[in-house]
Design a protein around this motif. Structure first.
Motif, PDB file in Angstrom:
ATOM      1  N   MET A  27      -8.843  19.469   5.048  1.00 51.07           N
ATOM      2  CA  MET A  27      -8.392  18.393   4.226  1.00 51.07           C
ATOM      3  C   MET A  27      -7.136  18.378   3.524  1.00 51.07           C
ATOM      4  O   MET A  27      -6.330  17.439   3.867  1.00 51.07           O
ATOM      5  N   VAL A  28      -6.961  19.374   3.091  1.00 48.05           N
ATOM      6  CA  VAL A  28      -5.659  19.928   2.394  1.00 48.05           C
ATOM      7  C   VAL A  28      -4.449  19.800   3.778  1.00 48.05           C
ATOM      8  O   VAL A  28      -3.459  19.099   3.355  1.00 48.05           O
ATOM      9  N   ARG A  29      -4.835  20.263   4.605  1.00 47.78           N
ATOM     10  CA  ARG A  29      -3.506  20.261   5.712  1.00 47.78           C
ATOM     11  C   ARG A  29      -3.239  18.824   6.137  1.00 47.78           C
ATOM     12  O   ARG A  29      -2.067  18.278   6.310  1.00 47.78           O
ATOM     13  N   THR A  30      -4.176  18.174   6.332  1.00 47.06           N
ATOM     14  CA  THR A  30      -4.327  16.573   6.706  1.00 47.06           C
ATOM     15  C   THR A  30      -3.395  15.786   5.679  1.00 47.06           C
ATOM     16  O   THR A  30      -2.313  15.134   5.844  1.00 47.06           O
ATOM     17  N   HIS A  31      -3.762  16.078   4.180  1.00 50.80           N
ATOM     18  CA  HIS A  31      -2.972  15.464   3.267  1.00 50.80           C
ATOM     19  C   HIS A  31      -1.458  15.694   3.399  1.00 50.80           C
ATOM     20  O   HIS A  31      -0.694  14.891   3.045  1.00 50.80           O
ATOM     21  N   VAL A  32      -1.163  16.998   3.377  1.00 51.08           N
ATOM     22  CA  VAL A  32       0.178  17.316   3.496  1.00 51.08           C
ATOM     23  C   VAL A  32       0.988  16.844   4.756  1.00 51.08           C
ATOM     24  O   VAL A  32       2.031  16.408   4.457  1.00 51.08           O
ATOM     25  N   LYS A  33       0.411  16.680   5.899  1.00 50.62           N
ATOM     26  CA  LYS A  33       0.806  16.110   7.111  1.00 50.62           C
ATOM     27  C   LYS A  33       1.186  14.689   6.953  1.00 50.62           C
ATOM     28  O   LYS A  33       2.252  14.110   7.249  1.00 50.62           O
ATOM     29  N   ARG A  34       0.158  14.029   6.365  1.00 45.48           N
ATOM     30  CA  ARG A  34       0.562  12.638   5.603  1.00 45.48           C
ATOM     31  C   ARG A  34       1.662  12.465   4.862  1.00 45.48           C
ATOM     32  O   ARG A  34       2.614  11.416   4.938  1.00 45.48           O
ATOM     33  N   VAL A  35       2.070  13.378   3.795  1.00 47.59           N
ATOM     34  CA  VAL A  35       3.255  13.200   2.999  1.00 47.59           C
ATOM     35  C   VAL A  35       4.451  13.472   3.772  1.00 47.59           C
ATOM     36  O   VAL A  35       5.568  12.844   3.597  1.00 47.59           O
ATOM     37  N   ILE A  36       4.475  14.519   4.727  1.00 49.35           N
ATOM     38  CA  ILE A  36       5.563  14.862   5.409  1.00 49.35           C
ATOM     39  C   ILE A  36       5.950  13.737   6.634  1.00 49.35           C
ATOM     40  O   ILE A  36       6.977  13.437   6.587  1.00 49.35           O
ATOM     41  N   LYS A  37       4.729  12.925   7.071  1.00 44.37           N
ATOM     42  CA  LYS A  37       5.097  11.919   7.875  1.00 44.37           C
ATOM     43  C   LYS A  37       5.731  10.784   6.957  1.00 44.37           C
ATOM     44  O   LYS A  37       6.569  10.128   7.542  1.00 44.37           O
ATOM     45  N   ALA A  38       5.409  10.521   5.710  1.00 43.17           N
ATOM     46  CA  ALA A  38       5.726   9.645   4.948  1.00 43.17           C
ATOM     47  C   ALA A  38       7.252   9.847   4.608  1.00 43.17           C
ATOM     48  O   ALA A  38       8.130   8.946   4.484  1.00 43.17           O
ATOM     49  N   ILE A  39       7.612  11.300   4.310  1.00 40.54           N
ATOM     50  CA  ILE A  39       9.153  11.432   4.010  1.00 40.54           C
ATOM     51  C   ILE A  39       9.885  11.431   5.380  1.00 40.54           C
ATOM     52  O   ILE A  39      11.018  10.915   5.203  1.00 40.54           O
ATOM     53  N   ASN A  40       9.356  11.582   6.437  1.00 35.05           N
ATOM     54  CA  ASN A  40       9.809  11.661   7.682  1.00 35.05           C
ATOM     55  C   ASN A  40      10.497  10.249   8.203  1.00 35.05           C
ATOM     56  O   ASN A  40      11.338   9.858   8.874  1.00 35.05           O
ATOM     57  N   THR A  41       9.654   9.160   7.639  1.00 38.62           N
ATOM     58  CA  THR A  41      10.025   7.876   8.111  1.00 38.62           C
ATOM     59  C   THR A  41      11.005   7.147   6.881  1.00 38.62           C
ATOM     60  O   THR A  41      11.775   6.399   7.064  1.00 38.62           O
ATOM     61  N   GLY A  42      11.321   7.934   5.722  1.00 37.97           N
ATOM     62  CA  GLY A  42      12.450   7.833   4.758  1.00 37.97           C
ATOM     63  C   GLY A  42      12.077   6.822   3.755  1.00 37.97           C
ATOM     64  O   GLY A  42      12.859   6.425   3.003  1.00 37.97           O
ATOM     65  N   ASP A  43      10.644   6.492   3.710  1.00 36.79           N
ATOM     66  CA  ASP A  43      10.159   5.450   2.589  1.00 36.79           C
ATOM     67  C   ASP A  43       9.802   6.401   1.288  1.00 36.79           C
ATOM     68  O   ASP A  43       8.660   6.968   1.221  1.00 36.79           O
ATOM     69  N   HIS A  44      10.708   6.457   0.387  1.00 32.87           N
ATOM     70  CA  HIS A  44      10.316   7.125  -0.853  1.00 32.87           C
ATOM     71  C   HIS A  44       9.273   6.621  -1.423  1.00 32.87           C
ATOM     72  O   HIS A  44       8.464   7.355  -2.150  1.00 32.87           O
ATOM     73  N   ALA A  45       9.086   5.318  -1.649  1.00 37.88           N
ATOM     74  CA  ALA A  45       7.714   4.892  -2.390  1.00 37.88           C
ATOM     75  C   ALA A  45       6.418   5.245  -1.567  1.00 37.88           C
ATOM     76  O   ALA A  45       5.645   5.865  -2.430  1.00 37.88           O
ATOM     77  N   ALA A  46       6.571   5.196  -0.513  1.00 36.22           N
ATOM     78  CA  ALA A  46       5.203   5.502   0.580  1.00 36.22           C
ATOM     79  C   ALA A  46       4.995   6.929   0.188  1.00 36.22           C
ATOM     80  O   ALA A  46       4.005   7.437   0.059  1.00 36.22           O
ATOM     81  N   ALA A  47       6.342   7.845   0.196  1.00 37.93           N
ATOM     82  CA  ALA A  47       6.352   9.497   0.100  1.00 37.93           C
ATOM     83  C   ALA A  47       5.597   9.836  -0.940  1.00 37.93           C
ATOM     84  O   ALA A  47       4.535  10.609  -1.280  1.00 37.93           O
ATOM     85  N   MET A  48       5.921   9.119  -2.417  1.00 35.01           N
ATOM     86  CA  MET A  48       5.428   9.198  -3.593  1.00 35.01           C
ATOM     87  C   MET A  48       3.956   8.983  -3.494  1.00 35.01           C
ATOM     88  O   MET A  48       3.284   9.756  -4.259  1.00 35.01           O
ATOM     89  N   ALA A  49       3.410   7.809  -3.163  1.00 34.23           N
ATOM     90  CA  ALA A  49       2.206   7.450  -3.022  1.00 34.23           C
ATOM     91  C   ALA A  49       1.303   8.385  -2.345  1.00 34.23           C
ATOM     92  O   ALA A  49       0.151   9.128  -2.782  1.00 34.23           O
ATOM     93  N   GLU A  50       1.742   8.842  -1.023  1.00 35.11           N
ATOM     94  CA  GLU A  50       1.039  10.019  -0.406  1.00 35.11           C
ATOM     95  C   GLU A  50       0.880  11.336  -1.030  1.00 35.11           C
ATOM     96  O   GLU A  50      -0.105  12.056  -1.098  1.00 35.11           O
ATOM     97  N   PHE A  51       2.051  11.685  -2.111  1.00 35.34           N
ATOM     98  CA  PHE A  51       2.153  12.798  -2.532  1.00 35.34           C
ATOM     99  C   PHE A  51       1.180  13.051  -3.763  1.00 35.34           C
ATOM    100  O   PHE A  51       0.604  13.655  -4.151  1.00 35.34           O
ATOM    101  N   ARG A  52       0.887  11.806  -4.255  1.00 34.03           N
ATOM    102  CA  ARG A  52       0.117  11.820  -5.547  1.00 34.03           C
ATOM    103  C   ARG A  52      -1.422  12.001  -5.111  1.00 34.03           C
ATOM    104  O   ARG A  52      -2.224  12.741  -5.579  1.00 34.03           O
ATOM    105  N   THR A  53      -1.794  11.303  -3.837  1.00 34.89           N
ATOM    106  CA  THR A  53      -3.084  11.682  -3.414  1.00 34.89           C
ATOM    107  C   THR A  53      -3.324  13.076  -3.054  1.00 34.89           C
ATOM    108  O   THR A  53      -4.313  13.616  -3.257  1.00 34.89           O
ATOM    109  N   ALA A  54      -2.241  13.534  -2.219  1.00 39.83           N
ATOM    110  CA  ALA A  54      -2.393  14.751  -1.899  1.00 39.83           C
ATOM    111  C   ALA A  54      -2.291  15.810  -3.049  1.00 39.83           C
ATOM    112  O   ALA A  54      -3.171  16.679  -3.008  1.00 39.83           O
ATOM    113  N   GLN A  55      -1.632  15.645  -3.879  1.00 41.71           N
ATOM    114  CA  GLN A  55      -1.497  16.618  -5.135  1.00 41.71           C
ATOM    115  C   GLN A  55      -3.127  16.522  -5.782  1.00 41.71           C
ATOM    116  O   GLN A  55      -3.339  17.587  -6.199  1.00 41.71           O
ATOM    117  N   ARG A  56      -3.700  15.528  -6.046  1.00 41.22           N
ATOM    118  CA  ARG A  56      -5.181  15.453  -6.404  1.00 41.22           C
ATOM    119  C   ARG A  56      -6.051  16.204  -5.469  1.00 41.22           C
ATOM    120  O   ARG A  56      -6.767  17.077  -6.033  1.00 41.22           O
TER     121      ARG A  56
END
Length: 88
Positions: A27-56
């Motif tokens: 589950m942790v690896r899945t959330h990390v992959k989601r953050v990396i995917k959002a970073i790769n798209t270049g969308d800062h807001a989406a990356a931050m949103a995914e990072f917050r959920t992954a952080q929890r």
């Protein structure tokens, strides 16, 4: 295989724990992959949103023996650095 009833029970419990811990790490690896995917798209807001959920999720799992606290801190730090680099 275990010979006594107690040893059989302990082997069963160990297998159940192993499966549960593997699920938690996955589950942790899945959330990390989601953050990396959002970073790769270049969308800062989406990356931050995914990072917050992954952080929890990472913090919650790090409190258990399945995931080391220092490893959790390292993963969060590296993700945060990548997000900051994206914003710059």
């Amino acid at each position: 295989m275990a010979n006594t009833r107690q040893a059989r029970k302990r082997a069963l419990q160990a297998e159940q724990r192993r499966r549960h811990n593997a699920s938690q790490r996955s589950m942790v690896r899945t959330h990390v992959k989601r953050v990396i995917k959002a970073i790769n798209t270049g969308d800062h807001a989406a990356a931050m949103a995914e990072f917050r959920t992954a952080q929890r999720v990472i913090d919650r799992i790090a409190d258990k023996p399945a995931f080391d606290k220092k490893r959790a801190a390292r993963v969060k730090s590296r993700l945060n650095a990548r997000i900051k680099a994206l914003a710059a």
